[in-house]
Design an enzyme around this catalytic site. Structure first.
Site, PDB file in Angstrom:
ATOM      1  N   ARG A  50      11.102 -44.043  38.713  1.00  0.00           N
ATOM      2  CA  ARG A  50      10.024 -44.814  38.112  1.00  0.00           C
ATOM      3  C   ARG A  50      10.489 -45.576  36.891  1.00  0.00           C
ATOM      4  O   ARG A  50      11.444 -45.203  36.214  1.00  0.00           O
ATOM      5  CB  ARG A  50       8.805 -43.972  37.772  1.00  0.00           C
ATOM      6  CG  ARG A  50       8.980 -42.534  37.423  1.00  0.00           C
ATOM      7  CD  ARG A  50       7.708 -42.064  36.732  1.00  0.00           C
ATOM      8  NE  ARG A  50       7.066 -40.953  37.368  1.00  0.00           N
ATOM      9  CZ  ARG A  50       7.186 -39.693  36.935  1.00  0.00           C
ATOM     10  NH1 ARG A  50       7.920 -39.388  35.907  1.00  0.00           N
ATOM     11  NH2 ARG A  50       6.530 -38.735  37.545  1.00  0.00           N
ATOM     12  N   ASP A  68       3.028 -40.119  36.220  1.00  0.00           N
ATOM     13  CA  ASP A  68       3.106 -38.819  36.871  1.00  0.00           C
ATOM     14  C   ASP A  68       1.897 -38.554  37.763  1.00  0.00           C
ATOM     15  O   ASP A  68       0.939 -37.903  37.365  1.00  0.00           O
ATOM     16  CB  ASP A  68       3.286 -37.700  35.831  1.00  0.00           C
ATOM     17  CG  ASP A  68       3.990 -36.507  36.455  1.00  0.00           C
ATOM     18  OD1 ASP A  68       4.350 -36.594  37.646  1.00  0.00           O
ATOM     19  OD2 ASP A  68       4.176 -35.484  35.775  1.00  0.00           O
ATOM     20  N   ASP A  88      12.343 -25.907  43.152  1.00  0.00           N
ATOM     21  CA  ASP A  88      13.540 -26.386  43.853  1.00  0.00           C
ATOM     22  C   ASP A  88      14.029 -27.745  43.334  1.00  0.00           C
ATOM     23  O   ASP A  88      15.026 -28.278  43.822  1.00  0.00           O
ATOM     24  CB  ASP A  88      13.270 -26.462  45.365  1.00  0.00           C
ATOM     25  CG  ASP A  88      12.098 -27.397  45.692  1.00  0.00           C
ATOM     26  OD1 ASP A  88      11.565 -28.057  44.769  1.00  0.00           O
ATOM     27  OD2 ASP A  88      11.713 -27.466  46.874  1.00  0.00           O
ATOM     28  N   ARG A 129       6.349 -37.705  25.345  1.00  0.00           N
ATOM     29  CA  ARG A 129       5.024 -37.160  25.672  1.00  0.00           C
ATOM     30  C   ARG A 129       4.430 -36.477  24.445  1.00  0.00           C
ATOM     31  O   ARG A 129       5.171 -36.105  23.518  1.00  0.00           O
ATOM     32  CB  ARG A 129       5.185 -36.106  26.776  1.00  0.00           C
ATOM     33  CG  ARG A 129       5.948 -36.590  27.977  1.00  0.00           C
ATOM     34  CD  ARG A 129       6.733 -35.450  28.608  1.00  0.00           C
ATOM     35  NE  ARG A 129       7.689 -35.931  29.600  1.00  0.00           N
ATOM     36  CZ  ARG A 129       7.447 -35.917  30.910  1.00  0.00           C
ATOM     37  NH1 ARG A 129       6.339 -35.441  31.383  1.00  0.00           N
ATOM     38  NH2 ARG A 129       8.355 -36.391  31.736  1.00  0.00           N
ATOM     39  N   GLY A 177      11.787 -30.519  35.090  1.00  0.00           N
ATOM     40  CA  GLY A 177      12.252 -29.508  36.035  1.00  0.00           C
ATOM     41  C   GLY A 177      12.718 -30.090  37.350  1.00  0.00           C
ATOM     42  O   GLY A 177      13.345 -29.409  38.157  1.00  0.00           O
ATOM     43  N   LYS A 217      11.989 -38.391  39.876  1.00  0.00           N
ATOM     44  CA  LYS A 217      11.185 -37.243  40.314  1.00  0.00           C
ATOM     45  C   LYS A 217      11.800 -36.777  41.621  1.00  0.00           C
ATOM     46  O   LYS A 217      11.950 -37.594  42.546  1.00  0.00           O
ATOM     47  CB  LYS A 217       9.736 -37.711  40.521  1.00  0.00           C
ATOM     48  CG  LYS A 217       8.713 -36.600  40.667  1.00  0.00           C
ATOM     49  CD  LYS A 217       7.315 -37.193  40.620  1.00  0.00           C
ATOM     50  CE  LYS A 217       6.233 -36.146  40.595  1.00  0.00           C
ATOM     51  NZ  LYS A 217       4.905 -36.757  40.521  1.00  0.00           N
ATOM     52  N   ASP A 246       1.701 -32.760  28.606  1.00  0.00           N
ATOM     53  CA  ASP A 246       3.033 -33.239  29.007  1.00  0.00           C
ATOM     54  C   ASP A 246       2.949 -34.442  29.938  1.00  0.00           C
ATOM     55  O   ASP A 246       3.971 -35.036  30.280  1.00  0.00           O
ATOM     56  CB  ASP A 246       3.846 -32.113  29.671  1.00  0.00           C
ATOM     57  CG  ASP A 246       3.128 -31.522  30.872  1.00  0.00           C
ATOM     58  OD1 ASP A 246       1.956 -31.147  30.737  1.00  0.00           O
ATOM     59  OD2 ASP A 246       3.738 -31.449  31.955  1.00  0.00           O
ATOM     60  N   ASN A 247       1.745 -34.800  30.333  1.00  0.00           N
ATOM     61  CA  ASN A 247       1.591 -35.964  31.213  1.00  0.00           C
ATOM     62  C   ASN A 247       1.023 -37.172  30.470  1.00  0.00           C
ATOM     63  O   ASN A 247       0.639 -38.161  31.104  1.00  0.00           O
ATOM     64  CB  ASN A 247       0.698 -35.613  32.406  1.00  0.00           C
ATOM     65  CG  ASN A 247       1.464 -34.821  33.465  1.00  0.00           C
ATOM     66  OD1 ASN A 247       2.699 -34.788  33.457  1.00  0.00           O
ATOM     67  ND2 ASN A 247       0.749 -34.178  34.358  1.00  0.00           N
TER      68      ASN A 247
HETATM   69  P1  AMP Z   1       3.803 -31.735  36.739  1.00  0.00           P
HETATM   70  O1  AMP Z   1       2.598 -30.932  37.072  1.00  0.00           O
HETATM   71  O2  AMP Z   1       4.383 -32.521  37.899  1.00  0.00           O
HETATM   72  O3  AMP Z   1       3.647 -32.590  35.522  1.00  0.00           O
HETATM   73  O4  AMP Z   1       4.944 -30.661  36.443  1.00  0.00           O
HETATM   74  C1  AMP Z   1       4.804 -29.627  35.504  1.00  0.00           C
HETATM   75  C2  AMP Z   1       6.127 -28.971  35.278  1.00  0.00           C
HETATM   76  O5  AMP Z   1       6.620 -28.345  36.462  1.00  0.00           O
HETATM   77  C3  AMP Z   1       7.232 -29.904  34.834  1.00  0.00           C
HETATM   78  O6  AMP Z   1       8.041 -29.189  33.944  1.00  0.00           O
HETATM   79  C4  AMP Z   1       7.942 -30.195  36.133  1.00  0.00           C
HETATM   80  O7  AMP Z   1       9.242 -30.664  35.937  1.00  0.00           O
HETATM   81  C5  AMP Z   1       7.894 -28.850  36.817  1.00  0.00           C
HETATM   82  N1  AMP Z   1       7.999 -28.925  38.280  1.00  0.00           N
HETATM   83  C6  AMP Z   1       7.047 -29.377  39.131  1.00  0.00           C
HETATM   84  N2  AMP Z   1       7.481 -29.278  40.399  1.00  0.00           N
HETATM   85  C7  AMP Z   1       8.742 -28.767  40.377  1.00  0.00           C
HETATM   86  C8  AMP Z   1       9.708 -28.432  41.355  1.00  0.00           C
HETATM   87  N3  AMP Z   1       9.492 -28.610  42.654  1.00  0.00           N
HETATM   88  N4  AMP Z   1      10.888 -27.922  40.926  1.00  0.00           N
HETATM   89  C9  AMP Z   1      11.125 -27.723  39.629  1.00  0.00           C
HETATM   90  N5  AMP Z   1      10.250 -28.013  38.659  1.00  0.00           N
HETATM   91  C10 AMP Z   1       9.061 -28.521  39.009  1.00  0.00           C
HETATM   92 MG    MG Z   2       4.425 -34.025  34.608  1.00  0.00          MG
END
Ligand code: AMP
Ligand code: MG
Length: 503
Positions: A207, A289, A153, A214, A120, A141, A279-280
């Site tokens: 990175r 991550d 965003d 995953r 995202g 990221k 997913d991590n």
């Molecule tokens: P994470 O907890 O960082 O592994 O993210 C979980 C999900 O939320 C993943 O699909 C990320 O790409 C999405 N995500 C986290 N932060 C944002 C952001 N600011 N904008 C868009 N997607 C996000």
């Molecule tokens: Mg993640």
């Protein structure tokens, strides 16, 4: 508008180093013998990703360039301007992905299935071989929105980027199998976040990972009942990452082993990842991550990193269970390609393999030999050590430094924790440590003047202090000197670890 047509336009180069002599190579990458592009992921097909456009940032200020990591993929010769154009504007690298790819995946978040995930705020930017021939990804990221951004965003806060750099540097120093932060660029936007004083500064991170496949990438095809692509993904994962695996169950076995080892490395590093969602977790068992991570000040199984982890699901002491649970989800994905009766026993090797890995990495950190043919004895020693660490509330990293080479009286008596070590709690552990022979060269290394007398730590207070300098005065001195100190620490610790033992 339809996305730009996507295809890897040039044949990937397999094996051997070569010089890039194509017209595309107008910058210093042309001179880099160790730059070996090898685009593989795009061959999986359009069901696996979405071509995306990077954000157009108002400003690019280079805050961190990791030339040590860049050297492993032949990119250390880039000028700063070239660096900004590739890692801030995401101009394609020569013979590499022409368009970034947001990767598709699902996942369990805090045990709840979420089919609405995917990259995202990041994408796969490039793939290449490193010096040892491993297939490496450059992933991002904070590089902009994608079809998977939901209401987000697509951005990364500068503080988030700084924290990821500091986590990866510390973990690498401690010998943990981690992704590396290649680049951090401040991007001149104002972000609003609920968990940071806002508005707050923005950044984009690149990175270097050994795979972005995953557990959640597998889960998506199981969910979609798309067994053909599930099979493709398995074939790709075996061919590129576990080429000796003989089939689905053997593949699971490799991943179980790698993830058990990672869990043991986190344990011996006193590291709490914070968000162990499926997913991590990658199928190479490389840690990545880093959001709300923390290092332990003292050993506390209940220590929880993420403020939103109200139940302590991913607390320090529950990380091995969380990994085990995640591996079961990977096992489920393999059922359509195998048989549950083959997969279940493989999955159940996790606890024994975690224990074994914990002995290996803990004794490795302490520079002590294993008890040959007697894993139970190793297990007892390791349990005594962690038991004393927990009960005494001794500084986690301090105790490791003090006991490296086997709890020598001359060193323990000089420690600020000397009184603690002579107390009851430590007696059994210290006696057991003294019975154990150090690995060749460790005693000399520990007694040499360069062995750190002081531990290097990356506790949350230190991270906040580093951030305060940046936030209040745009002063990057503490950030840069911490990275230098952590790298020096890592070099010294590396001298006391037996070869092949990473943590
Ligand atoms: P994470 O907890 O960082 O592994 O993210 C979980 C999900 O939320 C993943 O699909 C990320 O790409 C999405 N995500 C986290 N932060 C944002 C952001 N600011 N904008 C868009 N997607 C996000
Ligand atoms: Mg993640």
């Amino acid at each position: 508008m339809a996305p730009a047509p996507f295809a890897a336009t040039t044949a990937p180069h397999i094996g051997g180093r070569r010089k890039l002599l194509t017209d595309q190579s107008k910058n210093s990458i042309a001179a880099a013998e160790n730059y070996v592009p090898d685009v593989r992921h795009s061959r999986l097909g359009a069901e696996f990703y979405d071509p995306v456009k990077p954000a157009d940032f108002p400003r690019l200020d280079l805050r961190f360039r990791n030339d040590r990591a860049a050297a492993e993929i032949g990119l250390e010769g880039l000028s700063n301007d070239e660096w900004l154009s590739h890692f801030g504007r995401f101009e394609a690298l020569p013979d590499n992905l022409p368009t970034p790819l947001a990767l598709r995946y699902h996942g369990h978040q805090f045990r709840v299935y979420n089919p609405d995930l995917g990259d995202g705020r990041g994408f796969l930017f490039a793939q290449m071989r490193d010096r040892s021939g491993r297939l490496m990804d450059l992933g991002t990221k904070g590089s902009g929105t994608t079809p998977w951004s939901r209401s987000g965003d697509g951005r990364l806060t500068l503080k988030g980027g700084v924290r990821e750099v500091l986590a990866t540097e510390m973990l690498e120093a401690l010998g943990v199998n981690t992704s590396r932060s290649l680049s951090l660029i401040e991007t001149g936007e104002s972000l609003v976040r609920g968990d940071e004083p806002s508005p707050t500064r923005s950044s984009v991170l690149v990175r270097l990972n050994h795979s972005h496949v995953r557990i959640g990438t597998f889960q998506r095809f199981l969910f979609l009942e798309d067994h053909e692509n599930l099979r493709r993904l398995l074939d790709y994962s075996i061919a590129e990452y576990w080429p000796d695996a003989t089939g689905p169950a053997d593949f699971l076995s490799r991943v179980v082993g790698a993830v058990a080892r990672l869990g043991a490395q986190w344990f011996a590093a006193g590291f709490v990842h914070g968000v162990l969602n499926t997913d991590n977790i990658t199928i190479t068992g490389e840690s990545f991550d880093y959001g709300p991570w923390r290092f332990l000040p003292v050993l506390d199984p209940n220590f929880t990193a993420a403020y939103f982890d109200h139940q302590g699901l991913y607390a320090f002491g529950r990380q091995p269970d969380a990994l085990y649970w995640n591996l079961a989800r990977l096992g489920e994905c393999l059922i359509p390609l195998s048989d549950v009766s083959e997969l279940q026993p493989v999955l159940e090797t996790f606890p024994a393999r975690f224990d074994e890995a914990l002995s290996v990495v803990t004794l490795g950190r302490l520079g002590l030999k294993r008890a040959e043919g007697d894993p139970e004895r190793d297990h007892r020693l390791v349990s005594l050590f962690y038991g004393a660490l927990r009960q005494s509330k001794a500084g986690f990293e301090r105790a490791f430094i003090d006991m490296t080479g086997g709890a020598m009286e001359t060193r323990l008596s000089k420690s600020p924790l000397a009184d603690l070590y002579t107390g009851d709690v430590w007696q059994a552990a210290i006696a057991a440590l003294r019975e154990r022979e150090p690995v060749e060269g460790v005693r000399e290394a520990v007694e040499s003047s360069s062995f750190p007398a002081e531990p290097q730590t990356m506790l949350v207070e230190e991270v906040e202090e580093i951030w305060r300098g940046i936030a209040e005065d745009d002063d990057w001195t503490a950030f840069n000197s911490k990275i230098d100190a952590v790298r020096a620490y890592g070099r010294e610790l590396g001298r006391t670890r037996p070869p092949k033992v990473k943590c």
